[in-house]
Design a protein around this motif. Structure first.
Motif, PDB file in Angstrom:
ATOM      1  N   PRO A  32      -4.692   2.146   2.502  1.00 27.77           N
ATOM      2  CA  PRO A  32      -4.208   0.800   2.498  1.00 27.77           C
ATOM      3  C   PRO A  32      -4.880  -0.006   3.597  1.00 27.77           C
ATOM      4  O   PRO A  32      -5.627   0.250   4.570  1.00 27.77           O
ATOM      5  CB  PRO A  32      -2.929   1.024   3.200  1.00 27.77           C
ATOM      6  N   ALA A  33      -5.030  -1.459   3.299  1.00 26.46           N
ATOM      7  CA  ALA A  33      -5.373  -2.412   4.072  1.00 26.46           C
ATOM      8  C   ALA A  33      -3.943  -3.178   4.872  1.00 26.46           C
ATOM      9  O   ALA A  33      -2.966  -3.409   4.085  1.00 26.46           O
ATOM     10  CB  ALA A  33      -6.268  -3.489   3.306  1.00 26.46           C
ATOM     11  N   VAL A  34      -4.278  -3.647   6.175  1.00 25.36           N
ATOM     12  CA  VAL A  34      -3.309  -4.295   6.858  1.00 25.36           C
ATOM     13  C   VAL A  34      -3.859  -5.656   7.300  1.00 25.36           C
ATOM     14  O   VAL A  34      -5.140  -5.864   7.795  1.00 25.36           O
ATOM     15  CB  VAL A  34      -2.667  -3.670   7.937  1.00 25.36           C
ATOM     16  N   GLY A  35      -2.938  -6.603   7.014  1.00 30.30           N
ATOM     17  CA  GLY A  35      -3.215  -8.109   7.537  1.00 30.30           C
ATOM     18  C   GLY A  35      -2.072  -8.997   7.520  1.00 30.30           C
ATOM     19  O   GLY A  35      -1.171  -8.921   6.780  1.00 30.30           O
ATOM     20  N   SER A  69     -11.880  -0.721  -6.148  1.00 35.63           N
ATOM     21  CA  SER A  69     -12.268  -0.548  -4.575  1.00 35.63           C
ATOM     22  C   SER A  69     -11.054  -0.633  -3.798  1.00 35.63           C
ATOM     23  O   SER A  69     -10.030  -0.839  -4.278  1.00 35.63           O
ATOM     24  CB  SER A  69     -13.252  -1.314  -4.203  1.00 35.63           C
ATOM     25  N   GLU A  70     -11.236  -0.028  -2.594  1.00 42.32           N
ATOM     26  CA  GLU A  70     -10.126  -0.339  -1.535  1.00 42.32           C
ATOM     27  C   GLU A  70     -10.066  -1.720  -1.435  1.00 42.32           C
ATOM     28  O   GLU A  70     -10.972  -2.698  -1.155  1.00 42.32           O
ATOM     29  CB  GLU A  70     -10.197   0.545  -0.391  1.00 42.32           C
ATOM     30  N   PRO A  71      -8.724  -2.390  -1.011  1.00 45.17           N
ATOM     31  CA  PRO A  71      -8.547  -3.597  -0.606  1.00 45.17           C
ATOM     32  C   PRO A  71      -9.067  -3.847   0.832  1.00 45.17           C
ATOM     33  O   PRO A  71      -9.074  -3.187   1.597  1.00 45.17           O
ATOM     34  CB  PRO A  71      -6.954  -3.804  -0.900  1.00 45.17           C
ATOM     35  N   VAL A  72      -9.509  -5.222   0.889  1.00 47.01           N
ATOM     36  CA  VAL A  72      -9.914  -5.921   2.084  1.00 47.01           C
ATOM     37  C   VAL A  72      -9.104  -7.109   2.179  1.00 47.01           C
ATOM     38  O   VAL A  72      -8.972  -8.179   1.474  1.00 47.01           O
ATOM     39  CB  VAL A  72     -11.451  -6.113   2.202  1.00 47.01           C
ATOM     40  N   ALA A  73      -8.481  -7.129   3.472  1.00 46.21           N
ATOM     41  CA  ALA A  73      -7.532  -8.249   3.691  1.00 46.21           C
ATOM     42  C   ALA A  73      -8.366  -9.140   4.837  1.00 46.21           C
ATOM     43  O   ALA A  73      -8.565  -8.697   6.087  1.00 46.21           O
ATOM     44  CB  ALA A  73      -6.223  -7.899   4.298  1.00 46.21           C
ATOM     45  N   ALA A  74      -8.666 -10.557   4.569  1.00 46.07           N
ATOM     46  CA  ALA A  74      -9.535 -11.222   5.547  1.00 46.07           C
ATOM     47  C   ALA A  74      -9.436 -12.734   5.011  1.00 46.07           C
ATOM     48  O   ALA A  74      -9.259 -12.916   3.917  1.00 46.07           O
ATOM     49  CB  ALA A  74     -10.666 -10.645   5.780  1.00 46.07           C
ATOM     50  N   PHE A  75      -9.335 -13.460   6.104  1.00 44.20           N
ATOM     51  CA  PHE A  75      -9.717 -15.012   5.708  1.00 44.20           C
ATOM     52  C   PHE A  75      -8.644 -15.467   4.892  1.00 44.20           C
ATOM     53  O   PHE A  75      -8.782 -16.419   4.203  1.00 44.20           O
ATOM     54  CB  PHE A  75     -11.031 -15.218   5.239  1.00 44.20           C
ATOM     55  N   GLY A  76      -7.282 -15.039   5.023  1.00 37.75           N
ATOM     56  CA  GLY A  76      -6.215 -15.329   4.202  1.00 37.75           C
ATOM     57  C   GLY A  76      -6.114 -14.805   2.571  1.00 37.75           C
ATOM     58  O   GLY A  76      -5.221 -15.312   1.779  1.00 37.75           O
ATOM     59  N   SER A  77      -7.110 -14.033   2.369  1.00 39.56           N
ATOM     60  CA  SER A  77      -7.114 -13.355   0.931  1.00 39.56           C
ATOM     61  C   SER A  77      -7.331 -12.152   0.862  1.00 39.56           C
ATOM     62  O   SER A  77      -7.455 -11.337   2.114  1.00 39.56           O
ATOM     63  CB  SER A  77      -8.231 -14.137   0.106  1.00 39.56           C
ATOM     64  N   VAL A  78      -7.079 -11.379  -0.083  1.00 42.51           N
ATOM     65  CA  VAL A  78      -7.134  -9.928  -0.199  1.00 42.51           C
ATOM     66  C   VAL A  78      -8.305  -9.773  -1.257  1.00 42.51           C
ATOM     67  O   VAL A  78      -8.117 -10.438  -2.629  1.00 42.51           O
ATOM     68  CB  VAL A  78      -5.963  -9.389  -0.835  1.00 42.51           C
ATOM     69  N   TYR A  79      -9.318  -9.124  -1.027  1.00 43.01           N
ATOM     70  CA  TYR A  79     -10.684  -8.854  -1.912  1.00 43.01           C
ATOM     71  C   TYR A  79     -10.578  -7.274  -2.397  1.00 43.01           C
ATOM     72  O   TYR A  79     -10.493  -6.604  -1.603  1.00 43.01           O
ATOM     73  CB  TYR A  79     -11.836  -9.402  -1.016  1.00 43.01           C
ATOM     74  N   VAL A  80     -10.761  -7.404  -3.805  1.00 40.84           N
ATOM     75  CA  VAL A  80     -10.867  -6.120  -4.188  1.00 40.84           C
ATOM     76  C   VAL A  80     -11.590  -6.300  -5.487  1.00 40.84           C
ATOM     77  O   VAL A  80     -11.731  -7.199  -6.351  1.00 40.84           O
ATOM     78  CB  VAL A  80      -9.425  -5.558  -4.674  1.00 40.84           C
ATOM     79  N   ALA A  88     -10.329 -12.384  -5.596  1.00 37.78           N
ATOM     80  CA  ALA A  88      -9.620 -12.753  -4.410  1.00 37.78           C
ATOM     81  C   ALA A  88      -8.313 -13.376  -4.709  1.00 37.78           C
ATOM     82  O   ALA A  88      -8.326 -14.462  -5.050  1.00 37.78           O
ATOM     83  CB  ALA A  88     -10.706 -13.934  -3.494  1.00 37.78           C
ATOM     84  N   PHE A  89      -7.337 -12.633  -4.069  1.00 32.99           N
ATOM     85  CA  PHE A  89      -5.841 -13.193  -4.232  1.00 32.99           C
ATOM     86  C   PHE A  89      -5.296 -13.504  -2.757  1.00 32.99           C
ATOM     87  O   PHE A  89      -5.889 -13.017  -1.640  1.00 32.99           O
ATOM     88  CB  PHE A  89      -5.072 -11.787  -4.440  1.00 32.99           C
ATOM     89  N   ALA A  90      -4.385 -14.751  -2.866  1.00 31.26           N
ATOM     90  CA  ALA A  90      -3.707 -15.106  -1.671  1.00 31.26           C
ATOM     91  C   ALA A  90      -2.968 -14.192  -0.757  1.00 31.26           C
ATOM     92  O   ALA A  90      -2.209 -13.579  -1.698  1.00 31.26           O
ATOM     93  CB  ALA A  90      -3.124 -16.385  -2.021  1.00 31.26           C
ATOM     94  N   GLU A  91      -3.366 -14.046  -0.001  1.00 29.62           N
ATOM     95  CA  GLU A  91      -2.459 -13.079   0.901  1.00 29.62           C
ATOM     96  C   GLU A  91      -0.775 -13.342   0.818  1.00 29.62           C
ATOM     97  O   GLU A  91       0.149 -12.501   0.810  1.00 29.62           O
ATOM     98  CB  GLU A  91      -2.689 -12.908   2.410  1.00 29.62           C
ATOM     99  N   ALA A  92      -0.656 -14.735   0.671  1.00 29.57           N
ATOM    100  CA  ALA A  92       0.908 -15.182   0.718  1.00 29.57           C
ATOM    101  C   ALA A  92       1.556 -14.934  -0.520  1.00 29.57           C
ATOM    102  O   ALA A  92       2.674 -14.250  -0.049  1.00 29.57           O
ATOM    103  CB  ALA A  92       1.010 -16.757   1.003  1.00 29.57           C
ATOM    104  N   ASP A  93       1.067 -14.933  -1.575  1.00 30.85           N
ATOM    105  CA  ASP A  93       1.788 -14.909  -2.736  1.00 30.85           C
ATOM    106  C   ASP A  93       0.934 -14.182  -3.931  1.00 30.85           C
ATOM    107  O   ASP A  93       1.672 -13.857  -5.053  1.00 30.85           O
ATOM    108  CB  ASP A  93       2.379 -16.116  -3.140  1.00 30.85           C
TER     109      ASP A  93
END
Length: 323
Positions: A32-35, A69-80, A88-93
């Protein structure tokens, strides 16, 4: 602490180890990734879980046969990366911020047209650092089965390409590690790591290196036969075939699991000084459970070292004593 088992995710209290919540059947795989108070996990879908309650906030379906790939949470987005494309998905929604399906790369040797690469879906194919998202490009899955992988840097908000570099002929990467000063490319074919500093090839190529941890321009690599630190001005090495697990770095200390293959010596967790390799502390278990230390990974924070023991999780304080 967040732990993936089976297709679910568990939240464990870092001090006591008690389970705070369990979120089952979210088709989870990998790490998992945490952000920003949210836990992200991928599999057949990308799922965002509230870190306090364990409730699913949103999910994005990929399909049962998706390769990610495994997710990466950074800069307000989740990259996979999913099936050769980078999202690049928005962390919020979970809304889609941008998507890139392929990248044009100029061949390293020149004299040929630009090559269109798709993205690798290896576990560590995406890293985020210093307001940049780096991704690994898959030569074998791209048009014409290119004889080298490549790496690409993106603007994290706009999704525009900042630079793309092809690796040397025959170089196929296993994953990426990054710091503010350098990008390190793990090369499974050569069992080595190549460093790129400021977008150019480093003078250093680290041989016998399968996994990497890095701080600044210093890289600590674990190969089949040794654990070593390589830097522009200094280096050190610990020998031992299949003796050391993947390295982790915290506050200037390299933490690794250690157990000699075929030995009756008990298993250990060792902390080495990053700069000179001197042993700072060592925790010795009462028995031997690992066949060797090669695949035993430590998860390290400022307060604890976590390692798998007895088909469960054991927490040690970072100075090698029971917490």
């Amino acid at each position: 602490m967040f732990l993936r088992t089976g297709e679910g995710v568990h939240a464990l209290d870092a001090e006591s180890g008690t389970c705070a919540w369990t979120c089952e059947k979210v088709h989870a795989t990998g790490t998992p990734a945490v952000g920003n108070g949210t836990v992200y996990v991928v599999g057949s879908q990308l799922t965002a879980i509230d870190a306090e309650s364990g409730e699913v906030q949103w999910s994005e379906q990929f399909g049962d046969e998706a390769s990610t790939s495994e997710p990466v949470a950074a800069f307000g987005s989740v990259y996979v990366t999913v099936d050769g494309a980078l999202y690049a998905f928005a962390e919020a929604d979970g809304s889609l911020q941008w998507k890139c399906e392929s990248v044009g790369v100029t061949p390293k040797q020149g004299g040929a047209d630009e090559i269109r690469y798709v993205f690798s879906t290896r576990a560590s194919a995406v890293v985020a650092v210093d307001n940049t998202v780096w991704a690994l490009l898959d030569g074998r899955a791209s048009e014409g089965s290119v004889d080298a992988d490549a790496v690409v840097a993106f603007d994290p908000q706009a999704g525009t390409t900042r630079r793309a570099d092809q690796l040397n002929d025959g170089d196929f990467a296993a994953g990426l590690a990054a710091t503010d000063e350098a990008l390190f490319v793990e090369n499974s074919g050569e069992e080595g790591v190549t460093g790129l500093e400021n977008g150019t090839d480093c003078q250093r190529f680290v041989s016998d290196a399968l996994t990497t941890a890095a701080v600044g321009s210093l890289s600590v690599t674990r190969g089949r036969y040794e654990l070593k630190m390589t830097g522009p001005e200094s280096s050190w090495c610990k020998t031992g075939a299949h003796s050391y697990g993947p390295p982790a770095i915290i506050d200037g200390t390299v933490v690794v699991a250690h157990s000699n293959p075929g030995s009756s010596d008990p298993d250990k967790i060792v902390g080495y000084c990053l700069e000179d390799g001197c042993e700072e502390w060592c925790f010795t278990f009462d028995d031997t459970q690992w066949n060797d230390g090669f695949n035993e990974e430590c998860i390290v924070t400022e307060d604890a070292v976590y390692v798998s023991r007895d088909e469960g999780l054991t927490a040690l304080c970072p100075h090698g004593k029971h917490s």
